[in-house]
Design a protein around this motif. Structure first.
Motif, PDB file in Angstrom:
ATOM      1  N   ARG A  81       0.737  -1.145  -0.076  1.00 18.30           N
ATOM      2  CA  ARG A  81       0.215   0.056  -0.071  1.00 18.30           C
ATOM      3  C   ARG A  81       0.739   1.189  -0.056  1.00 18.30           C
ATOM      4  O   ARG A  81       0.488   2.314  -0.596  1.00 18.30           O
ATOM      5  CB  ARG A  81      -0.999  -0.030   1.295  1.00 18.30           C
ATOM      6  N   LEU A  82       2.166   1.182   0.727  1.00 25.97           N
ATOM      7  CA  LEU A  82       2.788   2.533   0.712  1.00 25.97           C
ATOM      8  C   LEU A  82       3.453   2.693  -0.585  1.00 25.97           C
ATOM      9  O   LEU A  82       3.538   3.728  -1.051  1.00 25.97           O
ATOM     10  CB  LEU A  82       3.894   2.167   1.543  1.00 25.97           C
ATOM     11  N   ALA A  83       3.744   1.727  -1.442  1.00 25.00           N
ATOM     12  CA  ALA A  83       4.316   2.057  -2.799  1.00 25.00           C
ATOM     13  C   ALA A  83       3.169   2.652  -3.407  1.00 25.00           C
ATOM     14  O   ALA A  83       3.564   3.433  -4.311  1.00 25.00           O
ATOM     15  CB  ALA A  83       4.563   0.368  -3.389  1.00 25.00           C
ATOM     16  N   ARG A  84       1.878   2.078  -3.410  1.00 23.28           N
ATOM     17  CA  ARG A  84       0.653   2.696  -4.103  1.00 23.28           C
ATOM     18  C   ARG A  84       0.560   4.195  -3.735  1.00 23.28           C
ATOM     19  O   ARG A  84       0.154   5.272  -4.476  1.00 23.28           O
ATOM     20  CB  ARG A  84      -0.748   1.907  -3.789  1.00 23.28           C
ATOM     21  N   ILE A  85       0.787   4.508  -2.354  1.00 24.93           N
ATOM     22  CA  ILE A  85       0.740   5.845  -1.948  1.00 24.93           C
ATOM     23  C   ILE A  85       1.863   6.794  -2.575  1.00 24.93           C
ATOM     24  O   ILE A  85       1.641   7.890  -2.772  1.00 24.93           O
ATOM     25  CB  ILE A  85       0.776   5.791  -0.318  1.00 24.93           C
ATOM     26  N   ASN A 136       3.023   6.404  -5.435  1.00 22.39           N
ATOM     27  CA  ASN A 136       2.653   6.482  -6.667  1.00 22.39           C
ATOM     28  C   ASN A 136       1.491   7.369  -6.903  1.00 22.39           C
ATOM     29  O   ASN A 136       0.646   7.517  -8.072  1.00 22.39           O
ATOM     30  CB  ASN A 136       2.203   5.213  -7.375  1.00 22.39           C
ATOM     31  N   ASN A 137       0.832   7.853  -5.847  1.00 24.40           N
ATOM     32  CA  ASN A 137      -0.449   8.810  -5.797  1.00 24.40           C
ATOM     33  C   ASN A 137      -1.428   7.817  -6.429  1.00 24.40           C
ATOM     34  O   ASN A 137      -2.252   8.467  -7.019  1.00 24.40           O
ATOM     35  CB  ASN A 137      -0.158   9.917  -6.739  1.00 24.40           C
ATOM     36  N   GLU A 138      -1.507   6.627  -5.985  1.00 20.19           N
ATOM     37  CA  GLU A 138      -2.586   5.672  -6.457  1.00 20.19           C
ATOM     38  C   GLU A 138      -3.443   5.315  -5.379  1.00 20.19           C
ATOM     39  O   GLU A 138      -4.320   4.529  -5.478  1.00 20.19           O
ATOM     40  CB  GLU A 138      -1.957   4.349  -7.134  1.00 20.19           C
ATOM     41  N   PRO A 162       1.501  10.802   0.632  1.00 17.08           N
ATOM     42  CA  PRO A 162       2.830  10.501   1.446  1.00 17.08           C
ATOM     43  C   PRO A 162       3.151  11.915   1.951  1.00 17.08           C
ATOM     44  O   PRO A 162       2.898  13.139   1.926  1.00 17.08           O
ATOM     45  CB  PRO A 162       3.630  10.248   0.130  1.00 17.08           C
ATOM     46  N   ALA A 163       4.205  11.562   3.049  1.00 19.12           N
ATOM     47  CA  ALA A 163       4.811  12.544   3.441  1.00 19.12           C
ATOM     48  C   ALA A 163       5.573  13.493   2.321  1.00 19.12           C
ATOM     49  O   ALA A 163       6.018  13.031   1.414  1.00 19.12           O
ATOM     50  CB  ALA A 163       6.081  12.194   4.606  1.00 19.12           C
ATOM     51  N   ARG A 164       5.752  14.723   2.611  1.00 18.80           N
ATOM     52  CA  ARG A 164       6.139  15.573   1.778  1.00 18.80           C
ATOM     53  C   ARG A 164       7.898  15.482   1.251  1.00 18.80           C
ATOM     54  O   ARG A 164       8.459  15.192   2.106  1.00 18.80           O
ATOM     55  CB  ARG A 164       6.407  17.369   2.344  1.00 18.80           C
ATOM     56  N   LYS A 165       7.937  15.412   0.055  1.00 15.41           N
ATOM     57  CA  LYS A 165       9.121  15.178  -0.440  1.00 15.41           C
ATOM     58  C   LYS A 165      10.116  16.420  -0.032  1.00 15.41           C
ATOM     59  O   LYS A 165       9.820  17.469  -0.067  1.00 15.41           O
ATOM     60  CB  LYS A 165       9.077  15.107  -2.068  1.00 15.41           C
TER      61      LYS A 165
END
Length: 323
Positions: free
Chosen positions: A289-293, A295-297, A303-306
């Protein structure tokens, strides 16, 4: 983490040259050189130049008219390529049509242009540009913002209350009444990658942008080791017990003046009981799920701010790049 120092504000090997801070003659010689530069900041915003793909922190000559309204002396930041670099606050300048409401936002989107500057130079919120400038510019801007912010909030002696004075090229304040020396403060903060198998604990604070989640974090208390602070903060905020703790990376965070200690904590319990005075929500998130997060999916979580160490640590966890 082998790439720990690549985190935003992680450092660029700037020659800070602390031995020059008390040498007025040496600093005057550096300031007189044609390559000497001064970075102006307005209400914590550094002056930037260039477009989206070539953004840089601007350096101006010491005698530039922008500094005519500066209230305090400049801060000596260090030496780069043999030339001195300073920073100076010009918050006394009052722009026309400034949106005062935006200045207090989590991320101020507004930019200000000074009438004595031309072209594409403007003052921009550091959070908004921190991932688009070089590591050297990031270190200079973070240092300038933190030290100038300290001067703004520590103008009086904490011992006797008398107005203090800038000393040591901006790295000290001295009280003329009682002789006390004051130094820029840095607040230590732990920020934790808490994992349970293939899941990570995320949380969000009230007032964050909608859907934004990050790692749990909190200030280290006096007399408290880093590891104990990790266990205490996670338990206080989420009710989760943490066992083994290891260090990952650090990040200076000049909002206003923290040093983030990124740590990896292994959860011993999984039940979440949120303290609503600390955080708004916490949940376990799988790697998938984090991977999808990232990827904005994911329809619910952002996600936390880049640029923040939370984003950096979570990305490296996803990539299996933790030491």
């Amino acid at each position: 983490m082998k790439n720990a120092e690549t985190v935003t504000f992680g450092g660029s090997a700037l020659e800070r040259r602390a031995e020059l801070r008390g040498d007025a003659l040496a600093l005057a010689d550096l300031a007189a050189r044609p390559g000497a530069g001064m970075i102006p900041l307005w209400r914590g915003k550094p002056l930037v130049a260039g477009g989206e793909d070539a953004l840089s922190i601007a350096r101006l000559p010491h005698g530039h008219p922008v500094f005519d309204e500066a209230r305090d002396p400049p801060i000596f930041l260090g030496v780069e390529d043999g030339e001195g670099v300073w920073a100076r606050d010009i918050s006394a300048w009052e722009p026309e049509d400034v949106d005062l409401a935006s200045l207090g936002l989590f991320l101020d989107p507004t930019e200000q242009r000074h009438p004595d500057l031309g072209g594409d130079e403007r003052f921009a919120e550091l959070r908004a540009i921190m991932t688009r400038i070089t590591p050297r510019d990031a270190e200079l801007a973070a240092t300038a913002k933190a030290v100038l912010g300290w001067h703004d909030s520590h103008r009086f002696c904490a011992r006797c209350g008398h107005a203090s004075e800038v000393a040591m090229a901006g790295w000290q304040r001295d009280c003329p009444a009682c002789g006390t020396h004051h130094f820029p403060r840095t607040d230590p903060v732990v920020i934790m990658l808490v994992t349970s198998g293939d899941e990570v604990l995320l949380g969000r604070s009230p007032g964050w942008p909608e859907g934004m989640f990050s790692l749990l974090a909190g200030f280290i208390e006096p007399g408290e080791p880093i590891e104990a602070a990790v266990r205490r903060e996670v338990f206080e905020e989420s009710g989760v017990r943490v066992g083994a703790v290891s260090y990952l990376a650090s990040q200076p965070w000049p909002f206003p003046a923290s040093l983030m200690f990124g740590c990896h904590g292994h959860a011993e319990t999984r039940e979440i009981t949120v303290d609503p005075t600390e955080i708004e929500q916490a949940l376990w998130v799988s790697k998938d799920r984090l991977a999808r997060i990232f990827n904005n999916e994911d329809p619910e979580i952002r996600p936390a701010r880049k640029g923040a160490i939370a984003h950096f640590i979570l990305w490296n966890w996803l990539e299996d790049q933790l030491d």
